[in-house]
Design a protein around this motif. Sequence first.
Motif, PDB file in Angstrom:
ATOM      1  N   GLU A 110      41.943  53.126  34.656  1.00 28.16           N
ATOM      2  CA  GLU A 110      42.626  51.831  34.627  1.00 28.16           C
ATOM      3  C   GLU A 110      41.934  50.787  35.489  1.00 28.16           C
ATOM      4  O   GLU A 110      41.953  49.593  35.163  1.00 28.16           O
ATOM      5  CB  GLU A 110      44.089  51.992  35.093  1.00 28.16           C
ATOM      6  CG  GLU A 110      44.923  52.950  34.251  1.00 28.16           C
ATOM      7  CD  GLU A 110      44.766  54.405  34.678  1.00 28.16           C
ATOM      8  OE1 GLU A 110      43.945  54.701  35.577  1.00 28.16           O
ATOM      9  OE2 GLU A 110      45.459  55.264  34.094  1.00 28.16           O
ATOM     10  N   PHE A 111      41.311  51.233  36.611  1.00 23.70           N
ATOM     11  CA  PHE A 111      40.674  50.267  37.520  1.00 23.70           C
ATOM     12  C   PHE A 111      39.573  49.474  36.830  1.00 23.70           C
ATOM     13  O   PHE A 111      39.214  48.377  37.263  1.00 23.70           O
ATOM     14  CB  PHE A 111      40.118  50.980  38.757  1.00 23.70           C
ATOM     15  CG  PHE A 111      38.898  51.825  38.493  1.00 23.70           C
ATOM     16  CD1 PHE A 111      39.015  53.108  37.982  1.00 23.70           C
ATOM     17  CD2 PHE A 111      37.631  51.332  38.757  1.00 23.70           C
ATOM     18  CE1 PHE A 111      37.884  53.888  37.733  1.00 23.70           C
ATOM     19  CE2 PHE A 111      36.493  52.098  38.519  1.00 23.70           C
ATOM     20  CZ  PHE A 111      36.630  53.380  37.998  1.00 23.70           C
ATOM     21  N   LEU A 112      39.003  50.026  35.745  1.00 22.64           N
ATOM     22  CA  LEU A 112      37.905  49.339  35.061  1.00 22.64           C
ATOM     23  C   LEU A 112      38.376  48.048  34.399  1.00 22.64           C
ATOM     24  O   LEU A 112      37.595  47.118  34.198  1.00 22.64           O
ATOM     25  CB  LEU A 112      37.293  50.250  33.986  1.00 22.64           C
ATOM     26  CG  LEU A 112      36.587  51.518  34.483  1.00 22.64           C
ATOM     27  CD1 LEU A 112      36.188  52.392  33.298  1.00 22.64           C
ATOM     28  CD2 LEU A 112      35.349  51.155  35.302  1.00 22.64           C
ATOM     29  N   GLU A 113      39.651  48.001  34.064  1.00 21.98           N
ATOM     30  CA  GLU A 113      40.191  46.853  33.322  1.00 21.98           C
ATOM     31  C   GLU A 113      39.906  45.524  33.997  1.00 21.98           C
ATOM     32  O   GLU A 113      39.576  44.541  33.352  1.00 21.98           O
ATOM     33  CB  GLU A 113      41.705  47.045  33.126  1.00 21.98           C
ATOM     34  CG  GLU A 113      42.355  46.019  32.217  1.00 21.98           C
ATOM     35  CD  GLU A 113      42.738  44.717  32.923  1.00 21.98           C
ATOM     36  OE1 GLU A 113      42.964  43.722  32.215  1.00 21.98           O
ATOM     37  OE2 GLU A 113      42.799  44.681  34.174  1.00 21.98           O
ATOM     38  N   LEU A 115      47.719  50.243  34.589  1.00 19.63           N
ATOM     39  CA  LEU A 115      46.968  49.042  34.177  1.00 19.63           C
ATOM     40  C   LEU A 115      47.672  47.798  34.702  1.00 19.63           C
ATOM     41  O   LEU A 115      47.044  46.889  35.245  1.00 19.63           O
ATOM     42  CB  LEU A 115      46.889  48.946  32.645  1.00 19.63           C
ATOM     43  CG  LEU A 115      45.787  49.740  31.932  1.00 19.63           C
ATOM     44  CD1 LEU A 115      45.947  49.632  30.416  1.00 19.63           C
ATOM     45  CD2 LEU A 115      44.401  49.259  32.342  1.00 19.63           C
ATOM     46  N   LYS A 116      49.001  47.777  34.541  1.00 21.76           N
ATOM     47  CA  LYS A 116      49.791  46.607  34.987  1.00 21.76           C
ATOM     48  C   LYS A 116      49.660  46.420  36.497  1.00 21.76           C
ATOM     49  O   LYS A 116      49.530  45.309  37.005  1.00 21.76           O
ATOM     50  CB  LYS A 116      51.267  46.792  34.615  1.00 21.76           C
ATOM     51  CG  LYS A 116      51.552  46.565  33.152  1.00 21.76           C
ATOM     52  CD  LYS A 116      52.841  45.734  32.976  1.00 21.76           C
ATOM     53  CE  LYS A 116      53.023  45.266  31.542  1.00 21.76           C
ATOM     54  NZ  LYS A 116      53.656  46.289  30.693  1.00 21.76           N
ATOM     55  N   GLU A 117      49.694  47.550  37.225  1.00 21.74           N
ATOM     56  CA  GLU A 117      49.584  47.507  38.690  1.00 21.74           C
ATOM     57  C   GLU A 117      48.232  46.892  39.111  1.00 21.74           C
ATOM     58  O   GLU A 117      48.175  46.020  39.985  1.00 21.74           O
ATOM     59  CB  GLU A 117      49.658  48.954  39.190  1.00 21.74           C
ATOM     60  CG  GLU A 117      50.065  49.162  40.617  1.00 21.74           C
ATOM     61  CD  GLU A 117      49.971  50.656  40.937  1.00 21.74           C
ATOM     62  OE1 GLU A 117      49.270  50.985  41.903  1.00 21.74           O
ATOM     63  OE2 GLU A 117      50.556  51.481  40.200  1.00 21.74           O
ATOM     64  N   THR A 120      47.116  38.382  41.862  1.00 22.55           N
ATOM     65  CA  THR A 120      47.665  37.771  43.072  1.00 22.55           C
ATOM     66  C   THR A 120      46.640  37.679  44.212  1.00 22.55           C
ATOM     67  O   THR A 120      46.822  36.882  45.123  1.00 22.55           O
ATOM     68  CB  THR A 120      48.890  38.559  43.594  1.00 22.55           C
ATOM     69  OG1 THR A 120      48.504  39.920  43.713  1.00 22.55           O
ATOM     70  CG2 THR A 120      50.074  38.454  42.666  1.00 22.55           C
ATOM     71  N   SER A 121      45.564  38.483  44.144  1.00 28.19           N
ATOM     72  CA  SER A 121      44.648  38.476  45.292  1.00 28.19           C
ATOM     73  C   SER A 121      43.271  37.895  44.981  1.00 28.19           C
ATOM     74  O   SER A 121      42.433  37.794  45.874  1.00 28.19           O
ATOM     75  CB  SER A 121      44.482  39.890  45.851  1.00 28.19           C
ATOM     76  OG  SER A 121      43.814  40.702  44.909  1.00 28.19           O
ATOM     77  N   GLN A 122      43.028  37.526  43.708  1.00 28.18           N
ATOM     78  CA  GLN A 122      41.705  36.993  43.366  1.00 28.18           C
ATOM     79  C   GLN A 122      41.841  35.695  42.567  1.00 28.18           C
ATOM     80  O   GLN A 122      42.812  35.530  41.823  1.00 28.18           O
ATOM     81  CB  GLN A 122      40.905  38.045  42.578  1.00 28.18           C
ATOM     82  CG  GLN A 122      40.672  39.315  43.403  1.00 28.18           C
ATOM     83  CD  GLN A 122      39.778  40.346  42.727  1.00 28.18           C
ATOM     84  OE1 GLN A 122      39.307  40.155  41.619  1.00 28.18           O
ATOM     85  NE2 GLN A 122      39.553  41.455  43.417  1.00 28.18           N
ATOM     86  N   PRO A 123      40.870  34.776  42.720  1.00 31.83           N
ATOM     87  CA  PRO A 123      40.990  33.481  42.046  1.00 31.83           C
ATOM     88  C   PRO A 123      40.802  33.567  40.526  1.00 31.83           C
ATOM     89  O   PRO A 123      40.135  34.481  40.041  1.00 31.83           O
ATOM     90  CB  PRO A 123      39.848  32.663  42.660  1.00 31.83           C
ATOM     91  CG  PRO A 123      38.866  33.667  43.136  1.00 31.83           C
ATOM     92  CD  PRO A 123      39.635  34.882  43.526  1.00 31.83           C
ATOM     93  N   LYS A 124      41.383  32.612  39.823  1.00 32.25           N
ATOM     94  CA  LYS A 124      41.272  32.595  38.360  1.00 32.25           C
ATOM     95  C   LYS A 124      40.098  31.744  37.879  1.00 32.25           C
ATOM     96  O   LYS A 124      39.645  31.854  36.753  1.00 32.25           O
ATOM     97  CB  LYS A 124      42.575  32.050  37.748  1.00 32.25           C
ATOM     98  CG  LYS A 124      43.736  32.994  37.984  1.00 32.25           C
ATOM     99  CD  LYS A 124      45.067  32.424  37.522  1.00 32.25           C
ATOM    100  CE  LYS A 124      46.207  33.374  37.865  1.00 32.25           C
ATOM    101  NZ  LYS A 124      46.360  33.616  39.316  1.00 32.25           N
ATOM    102  N   GLU A 125      39.608  30.868  38.751  1.00 32.23           N
ATOM    103  CA  GLU A 125      38.501  29.984  38.366  1.00 32.23           C
ATOM    104  C   GLU A 125      37.202  30.788  38.177  1.00 32.23           C
ATOM    105  O   GLU A 125      37.096  31.895  38.692  1.00 32.23           O
ATOM    106  CB  GLU A 125      38.260  28.922  39.462  1.00 32.23           C
ATOM    107  CG  GLU A 125      39.394  27.953  39.656  1.00 32.23           C
ATOM    108  CD  GLU A 125      40.401  28.442  40.678  1.00 32.23           C
ATOM    109  OE1 GLU A 125      40.397  29.656  41.022  1.00 32.23           O
ATOM    110  OE2 GLU A 125      41.202  27.617  41.148  1.00 32.23           O
ATOM    111  N   PRO A 126      36.189  30.198  37.491  1.00 35.40           N
ATOM    112  CA  PRO A 126      34.918  30.910  37.330  1.00 35.40           C
ATOM    113  C   PRO A 126      34.310  31.290  38.688  1.00 35.40           C
ATOM    114  O   PRO A 126      34.285  30.467  39.613  1.00 35.40           O
ATOM    115  CB  PRO A 126      34.022  29.879  36.625  1.00 35.40           C
ATOM    116  CG  PRO A 126      34.954  28.918  35.986  1.00 35.40           C
ATOM    117  CD  PRO A 126      36.202  28.895  36.825  1.00 35.40           C
ATOM    118  N   SER A 127      33.865  32.537  38.795  1.00 35.48           N
ATOM    119  CA  SER A 127      33.240  33.013  40.039  1.00 35.48           C
ATOM    120  C   SER A 127      32.302  34.155  39.683  1.00 35.48           C
ATOM    121  O   SER A 127      32.268  34.601  38.529  1.00 35.48           O
ATOM    122  CB  SER A 127      34.307  33.518  41.015  1.00 35.48           C
ATOM    123  OG  SER A 127      34.724  34.825  40.628  1.00 35.48           O
ATOM    124  N   ALA A 128      31.567  34.626  40.672  1.00 32.59           N
ATOM    125  CA  ALA A 128      30.680  35.778  40.442  1.00 32.59           C
ATOM    126  C   ALA A 128      31.295  37.039  41.049  1.00 32.59           C
ATOM    127  O   ALA A 128      30.584  37.985  41.374  1.00 32.59           O
ATOM    128  CB  ALA A 128      29.313  35.502  41.042  1.00 32.59           C
TER     129      ALA A 128
END
Length: 313
Positions: A135-138, A217-219, A226-234
């Motif tokens: 699931e972590f790969l998702e 997967l949901k977790e 909640t902990s990472q940005p949604k904008e484009p990043s690397a």
Amino acid sequence: MTCAEPIIAPASADLAAQLRALLSPASVLRCNEPLAKRTTLRVGGPAELYVEPADEAELAIVLRFCCDHDTPFFMLGRGSNLLIRDGGIRGIVIHLGAPNFTRIAFEAGQLRCGAGAKLRDIALAAKRHSLGGLEFLEGIPGNLGGALRMNAGAMNGWTFDVVATLRYMDYAGVAHELSVNEVQTTYRSCPLLKSAVALGAVITGRSASPEQVEARLKECQQKRWTSQPKEPSAGCIFKNTKVSPAGKLIDELGLKGTRVGDAVVSDVHGNFIINAGSATARDVQTLIEIIRTRARDQRGIELETEVEIIGED
Ligand code: EPU
């Protein structure tokens, strides 16, 4: 074939014509291919030559061609852990996007996946076949080749934790398959794949009900949202250090929100630089140096980039 405005060397068109003559029409070959759109950060210049080999035999031709012509090449995956400089990439950029490389097949309770398969698609295939532990790969925005090369990880899972066998090609164009216990890996690295090309892997999981997989997967999704940005990043810019996670350190140094052009240290997670619109690679590089200098001067910590920085200034 002709090349419009070769970006770096006038020899590109000649090189392209020679390589085209060796490949079948099923392989893609383009000159001066824009790459920013092929990275998650959405910055960087074009590829002098860009190739999508149709299959392993055609990939072997490209690798041998690079060797014979002393031409540098770069394997481009999903472009998620990558900062391409504004001048683009000299030589040949190879992308394993053809169907022969993106396949995911369920065989004897395991998934045989090509290097071009998206990690998210592998996680979803695992759910369909009641395989838990993948699931972590998702949440990793990459494909399998890149994840193998850097032993990518998230949510306490590591790519090589779930690999049974690794298939790769050496630079002479010969394919090999190794059992995972013959492959050395470390935090964010598989040294073998620094000088060989990942072709794919057999991925293994444990038996689980689709409901259990779905819940996990949901977790993972929830934690990421909640902990990472949604904008484009690397993704994460720096490797974590022994002393502190890089994001925590950058947060403590008060660097969140620091901006150079349209490159900004995320307010959500300190180890992400986001592209707020039209950032250049130069903006991102300058911001990286500002962070590294502050970490060195104020905390005596040497931050090492996790993103691969390549190409011409
Ligand atoms: N933290 C802060 N402030 C921040 C960011 C984080 O105080 O701005 C704290 C968190 O509260 C937590 C600790 O730092 O106590 C670690 O943060 P987090 O759980 O977000 O994990 P991380 O170590 O920063 C690693 C991977 C990520 C992966 C996450 C989730 C590295 C460099 N990063 O981040 O991988 O998604 O765990 O498992 O190992 C990537 O490699 O590109 C990447 C995003």
